[in-house]
Design a protein around this motif. Structure first.
Motif, PDB file in Angstrom:
ATOM      1  N   VAL A 221      33.663  -2.203  39.775  1.00  0.00           N
ATOM      2  CA  VAL A 221      33.162  -3.042  38.678  1.00  0.00           C
ATOM      3  C   VAL A 221      33.448  -2.385  37.327  1.00  0.00           C
ATOM      4  N   ILE A 222      33.229  -1.078  37.227  1.00  0.00           N
ATOM      5  CA  ILE A 222      33.497  -0.367  35.976  1.00  0.00           C
ATOM      6  C   ILE A 222      34.966  -0.499  35.587  1.00  0.00           C
ATOM      7  N   GLU A 223      35.863  -0.351  36.554  1.00  0.00           N
ATOM      8  CA  GLU A 223      37.294  -0.465  36.267  1.00  0.00           C
ATOM      9  C   GLU A 223      37.647  -1.858  35.766  1.00  0.00           C
ATOM     10  N   LEU A 224      37.107  -2.878  36.420  1.00  0.00           N
ATOM     11  CA  LEU A 224      37.484  -4.250  36.096  1.00  0.00           C
ATOM     12  C   LEU A 224      36.785  -4.782  34.850  1.00  0.00           C
ATOM     13  N   VAL A 225      35.515  -4.452  34.702  1.00  0.00           N
ATOM     14  CA  VAL A 225      34.697  -5.073  33.659  1.00  0.00           C
ATOM     15  C   VAL A 225      34.676  -4.264  32.368  1.00  0.00           C
ATOM     16  N   TYR A 226      34.834  -2.942  32.465  1.00  0.00           N
ATOM     17  CA  TYR A 226      34.738  -2.121  31.255  1.00  0.00           C
ATOM     18  C   TYR A 226      36.061  -1.456  30.888  1.00  0.00           C
ATOM     19  N   LEU A 227      36.671  -0.722  31.830  1.00  0.00           N
ATOM     20  CA  LEU A 227      37.844   0.073  31.485  1.00  0.00           C
ATOM     21  C   LEU A 227      39.067  -0.791  31.175  1.00  0.00           C
ATOM     22  N   SER A 228      39.323  -1.808  31.980  1.00  0.00           N
ATOM     23  CA  SER A 228      40.497  -2.654  31.718  1.00  0.00           C
ATOM     24  C   SER A 228      40.431  -3.331  30.354  1.00  0.00           C
ATOM     25  N   PRO A 229      39.294  -3.938  29.974  1.00  0.00           N
ATOM     26  CA  PRO A 229      39.244  -4.572  28.645  1.00  0.00           C
ATOM     27  C   PRO A 229      39.440  -3.608  27.482  1.00  0.00           C
ATOM     28  N   LEU A 230      39.259  -2.290  27.701  1.00  0.00           N
ATOM     29  CA  LEU A 230      39.498  -1.340  26.622  1.00  0.00           C
ATOM     30  C   LEU A 230      40.947  -1.385  26.150  1.00  0.00           C
TER      31      LEU A 230
ATOM     32  N   VAL B 194      42.745   4.909  38.558  1.00  0.00           N
ATOM     33  CA  VAL B 194      42.151   5.917  39.439  1.00  0.00           C
ATOM     34  C   VAL B 194      40.704   5.595  39.806  1.00  0.00           C
ATOM     35  N   ILE B 195      39.931   5.029  38.891  1.00  0.00           N
ATOM     36  CA  ILE B 195      38.535   4.713  39.206  1.00  0.00           C
ATOM     37  C   ILE B 195      38.478   3.624  40.269  1.00  0.00           C
ATOM     38  N   TRP B 196      39.336   2.637  40.139  1.00  0.00           N
ATOM     39  CA  TRP B 196      39.461   1.592  41.163  1.00  0.00           C
ATOM     40  C   TRP B 196      39.816   2.206  42.507  1.00  0.00           C
ATOM     41  N   ALA B 197      40.835   3.074  42.507  1.00  0.00           N
ATOM     42  CA  ALA B 197      41.305   3.674  43.754  1.00  0.00           C
ATOM     43  C   ALA B 197      40.207   4.504  44.416  1.00  0.00           C
TER      44      ALA B 197
ATOM     45  N   THR C 104      48.793  -2.728  39.805  1.00  0.00           N
ATOM     46  CA  THR C 104      48.359  -1.736  40.784  1.00  0.00           C
ATOM     47  C   THR C 104      48.958  -0.371  40.435  1.00  0.00           C
ATOM     48  N   THR C 105      48.412   0.235  39.390  1.00  0.00           N
ATOM     49  CA  THR C 105      48.893   1.547  38.970  1.00  0.00           C
ATOM     50  C   THR C 105      48.632   2.600  40.039  1.00  0.00           C
ATOM     51  N   TYR C 106      47.505   2.495  40.725  1.00  0.00           N
ATOM     52  CA  TYR C 106      47.133   3.455  41.763  1.00  0.00           C
ATOM     53  C   TYR C 106      47.018   2.754  43.120  1.00  0.00           C
ATOM     54  N   PRO C 107      48.133   2.470  43.793  1.00  0.00           N
ATOM     55  CA  PRO C 107      48.044   1.955  45.167  1.00  0.00           C
ATOM     56  C   PRO C 107      47.239   2.933  46.022  1.00  0.00           C
ATOM     57  N   ILE C 108      46.424   2.423  46.916  1.00  0.00           N
ATOM     58  CA  ILE C 108      45.351   3.247  47.483  1.00  0.00           C
ATOM     59  C   ILE C 108      45.733   4.051  48.727  1.00  0.00           C
ATOM     60  N   LEU C 109      46.840   3.751  49.396  1.00  0.00           N
ATOM     61  CA  LEU C 109      47.101   4.367  50.692  1.00  0.00           C
ATOM     62  C   LEU C 109      47.137   5.894  50.612  1.00  0.00           C
ATOM     63  N   ALA C 110      47.972   6.444  49.735  1.00  0.00           N
ATOM     64  CA  ALA C 110      48.082   7.901  49.637  1.00  0.00           C
ATOM     65  C   ALA C 110      46.759   8.530  49.208  1.00  0.00           C
TER      66      ALA C 110
ATOM     67  N   MET D  52      31.760  11.066  35.430  1.00  0.00           N
ATOM     68  CA  MET D  52      31.894   9.668  35.047  1.00  0.00           C
ATOM     69  C   MET D  52      31.451   9.439  33.610  1.00  0.00           C
ATOM     70  N   PHE D  53      30.387  10.118  33.204  1.00  0.00           N
ATOM     71  CA  PHE D  53      29.945  10.013  31.816  1.00  0.00           C
ATOM     72  C   PHE D  53      31.052  10.472  30.875  1.00  0.00           C
ATOM     73  N   PHE D  54      31.646  11.640  31.170  1.00  0.00           N
ATOM     74  CA  PHE D  54      32.715  12.152  30.312  1.00  0.00           C
ATOM     75  C   PHE D  54      33.918  11.220  30.330  1.00  0.00           C
ATOM     76  N   TYR D  55      34.248  10.685  31.491  1.00  0.00           N
ATOM     77  CA  TYR D  55      35.403   9.798  31.609  1.00  0.00           C
ATOM     78  C   TYR D  55      35.222   8.561  30.726  1.00  0.00           C
ATOM     79  N   LEU D  56      34.073   7.914  30.843  1.00  0.00           N
ATOM     80  CA  LEU D  56      33.821   6.718  30.040  1.00  0.00           C
ATOM     81  C   LEU D  56      33.691   7.056  28.564  1.00  0.00           C
ATOM     82  N   LEU D  57      33.060   8.202  28.275  1.00  0.00           N
ATOM     83  CA  LEU D  57      32.865   8.602  26.882  1.00  0.00           C
ATOM     84  C   LEU D  57      34.194   8.834  26.175  1.00  0.00           C
ATOM     85  N   HIS D  58      35.064   9.646  26.774  1.00  0.00           N
ATOM     86  CA  HIS D  58      36.283  10.006  26.038  1.00  0.00           C
ATOM     87  C   HIS D  58      37.228   8.816  25.902  1.00  0.00           C
ATOM     88  N   LEU D  59      37.283   7.943  26.908  1.00  0.00           N
ATOM     89  CA  LEU D  59      38.133   6.760  26.771  1.00  0.00           C
ATOM     90  C   LEU D  59      37.588   5.802  25.710  1.00  0.00           C
TER      91      LEU D  59
END
Length: 400
Positions: free
Chosen positions: A116-125, A139-142, A209-215, A329-336
């Protein structure tokens, strides 16, 4: 006196089996390593914000890349593999003091939250930068998807988990020759699993799909698989020896396979008269999705750093890095968020200087901003990390 203090992944988990001091020395290195890669991540995201006008291919082109970016790209390559592996390790340590059902519930809730964070917050940034609204499945999605899958795979015997993780990491490049197009019925599924691509969504949206999940699934399984090394039952000398063998073994395997130039990534080449670009070619690997040769040195280096940070666990460096790693996660969201605010402020004040964007004209400015932003980002992260440790009664804090 034995101590049993439990925090979720992203904070030190003092699992049963040792004194509080022993457990701290044993596990502070995990938060320190996580913090180390978070700081490196800042450098990469600064480039993506202020220097994205300079094209960086995957893998990078050693013939045209600015050497400083070539070496910086190799340095930041350690971020995602180490972070995903530590996520798996953190889940194992969480499971030590929780039932399978409790661990499953945690994985499902946190995995869904990350999606949800990837789709609703990070992508719209990024929607103010890219011309078409795109859901960047990064990466957060993956990690979110991999955590949900780990909820099922963790029920397997540990040897099976390790074997599955090794099988995926070592042999997923055999699937590279399978390339589907948008006309194929399974194209979206394959793009999510292994083929970095984009597909259309309703209402004009696009999923990238920047981060395909298999690997990445293989990486998180391996992180979970080595979890028992970090319990109190394993002596520090034994754990460190295992990590050293693992780390140097993976790096040696990388060098050997890279020299053979037959499997694991696109071939490297010698640039006549330019040893620097030859080295860049040798260390330039595919990240999207991560190749075997991308994962060997990065995960191997992570194992060696775990040993180093454990040996110097009383240093100020480890303590400072552990702050970043205790609230990732706090640092990740904060710095972006801060980077997006700075970018749009600069664009509003000075206007575009590169087409429709505002960009630096020299990579040295990226390096300068990297140094300048560490302390301002560190202070709120300290506050939040302390809040997490002080207010364990606030349930939602453990998910960030």
């Amino acid at each position: 006196m034995a101590t049993s203090m439990t925090l979720p992944p992203g904070g030190i988990n003092l699992a049963a089996g040792g004194t509080k001091a022993t457990a701290h020395a044993r596990l502070a290195n995990i938060d320190a390593l996580r913090g180390f890669v978070m700081v490196l991540m800042l450098l990469d995201h600064l480039r993506e914000t202020w220097f994205v006008n300079y094209p960086v291919t995957d893998p990078i082109n050693a013939l045209t890349i600015i050497p400083a970016i070539g070496f910086a790209r190799f340095a930041v390559s350690f971020c995602a593999p180490i972070f995903v592996a530590l996520t798996g390790l953190g889940v194992y340590l969480f499971s030590v003091n929780h039932t399978v059902e409790e661990t499953t519930e945690y994985l499902l809730k946190r995995g869904l939250l990350l999606i949800v964070i990837e789709l609703v917050y990070l992508s719209p940034l990024y929607w103010g930068i890219v011309p078409q609204p795109t859901f960047w499945l990064q990466v957060i999605w993956a990690i979110g998807i991999c955590m949900i899958l780990l909820a099922a795979f963790m029920r397997l015997p540990r040897p099976a988990i390790i074997a599955l993780g090794l099988g995926i990491v070592c042999f997923h490049n055999l699937l590279d020759s399978i390339v589907l197009t948008k006309d194929d019925a399974l194209f979206p599924v394959w793009a999510l699993l292994h083929q970095r691509d984009a597909f259309d969504l309703p209402l004009g949206f696009v999923a990238k799909t920047t981060y395909p999940i298999l690997a990445w699934l293989g990486v998180i399984l391996l992180g979970f698989g080595i979890g028992p090394w970090f319990t109190g039952e394993v002596a520090p000398a034994v754990r460190q020896k295992r990590l050293l063998v693992l780390g140097f073994g993976m790096i040696a395997a990388f060098v050997l396979l890279r020299l053979l130039n037959v499997y694991g990534d696109k071939p490297w080449f010698v640039v006549e008269g330019d040893p620097v670009r030859t080295v860049i070619s040798f260390i330039s690997m595919t990240k999207y999705p991560p190749s075997l040769l991308f994962l060997l040195p990065t995960l191997g280096g992570g194992a060696l750093l775990l040993v180093l940070f454990e040996k110097i666990n009383d240093s100020r460096l480890v303590a400072a890095l552990a702050i970043f790693g205790g609230a990732p996660m706090f640092f990740y969201l904060l710095h972006l968020t801060v980077l997006r605010i700075l970018y749009h402020s600069a664009l509003a004040i000075w206007g575009p200087n590169n087409g429709t964007a505002y960009m630096f004209d020299n990579y040295n400015w990226v390096l300068l901003w990297f140094v300048a932003m560490i302390v301002p980002l560190y202070l709120p992260t300290v506050w939040y990390a302390r809040l997490k440790r002080r207010r364990r009664d606030i349930t939602w804090l453990k998910y960030f």
